[in-house]
Enzyme design. Sequence first.
Site, PDB file in Angstrom:
ATOM      1  N   GLU A   1     -12.091  43.772  27.683  1.00  0.00           N
ATOM      2  CA  GLU A   1     -12.533  44.898  26.864  1.00  0.00           C
ATOM      3  C   GLU A   1     -12.150  44.863  25.377  1.00  0.00           C
ATOM      4  O   GLU A   1     -11.398  45.717  24.892  1.00  0.00           O
ATOM      5  CB  GLU A   1     -12.032  46.210  27.476  1.00  0.00           C
ATOM      6  CG  GLU A   1     -12.663  46.499  28.820  1.00  0.00           C
ATOM      7  CD  GLU A   1     -12.337  47.892  29.332  1.00  0.00           C
ATOM      8  OE1 GLU A   1     -11.524  48.609  28.712  1.00  0.00           O
ATOM      9  OE2 GLU A   1     -12.910  48.278  30.366  1.00  0.00           O
TER      10      GLU A   1
ATOM     11  N   GLU B   1     -16.045  46.523  36.378  1.00  0.00           N
ATOM     12  CA  GLU B   1     -15.439  47.824  36.656  1.00  0.00           C
ATOM     13  C   GLU B   1     -16.529  48.890  36.666  1.00  0.00           C
ATOM     14  O   GLU B   1     -17.417  48.898  35.810  1.00  0.00           O
ATOM     15  CB  GLU B   1     -14.401  48.194  35.588  1.00  0.00           C
ATOM     16  CG  GLU B   1     -13.233  47.225  35.484  1.00  0.00           C
ATOM     17  CD  GLU B   1     -12.251  47.615  34.389  1.00  0.00           C
ATOM     18  OE1 GLU B   1     -12.255  48.805  33.972  1.00  0.00           O
ATOM     19  OE2 GLU B   1     -11.481  46.739  33.943  1.00  0.00           O
TER      20      GLU B   1
END
Length: 243
Positions: A89, A198
């Site tokens: 991320e 995710e």
Amino acid sequence: MNFFRIPFAMERLTPSGLTGSFDATYLAGLKTIVSYVTSKGAYAAIDPHNYLRFKGAVITDKNGFTTWWRNLANEFKSNSHVIFDLNNEPYGISATDAISMMQAGITGVRASGATQLIFVEGTSWTGAATWVSSGNGDAYKALINDPLGNTAIEMHQYLNSDGSGSEPTCVSTSIGVERLTVATNWLKANNLKGFLGEIGGGSNDVCIAAVKNALCHMQQQGGVSILVLRIDSATHLVSRPGL
């Protein structure tokens, strides 16, 4: 379940810097976990969970990042069940800067002789819904270069109002499909593979239905989606708006 993402901190593995030597104890611990997972026939994604930062500073040293990944991939290149997840991320940087660092990581992995699958991630917390609007779409289709063609784009998506995963409510039962459609359309248009690393919402009927519908959507996309790794039923402690 036959897939596990194994997060760790880069600073603990190479405390002295990107080109520094490995902490032997920490590396041994990582190898123990990976070996256990893969010995059971599962796949292990090695995931430096650093948001493209080292000791709090954005990583900008491409050569250093290449060296870091060459050295780490060298430790795992003989294990065909290992996948290299280049960094979790990235945020607060441009899509072009993010892909430049991911390309440096690809170069490092391949320089080690490793042939396994590589996961790359984009800026804006690698969000699926914002994949195009964040600039990731244009940057990644133009700049990704893996000589083995064995790379997939990892995206994340949470289903609350701002996509951060910081609250237990989901917008609607269809929100997962709506947010993933942007990404799956882009993947199909560019003949690329994606990986949903995710996804999640709270433990309630709306969120459960939203996740189920999102997974069904992925199943219907044919070859663009590999799999889903992590489904979160609890909220995140740190808000990541705009994912």
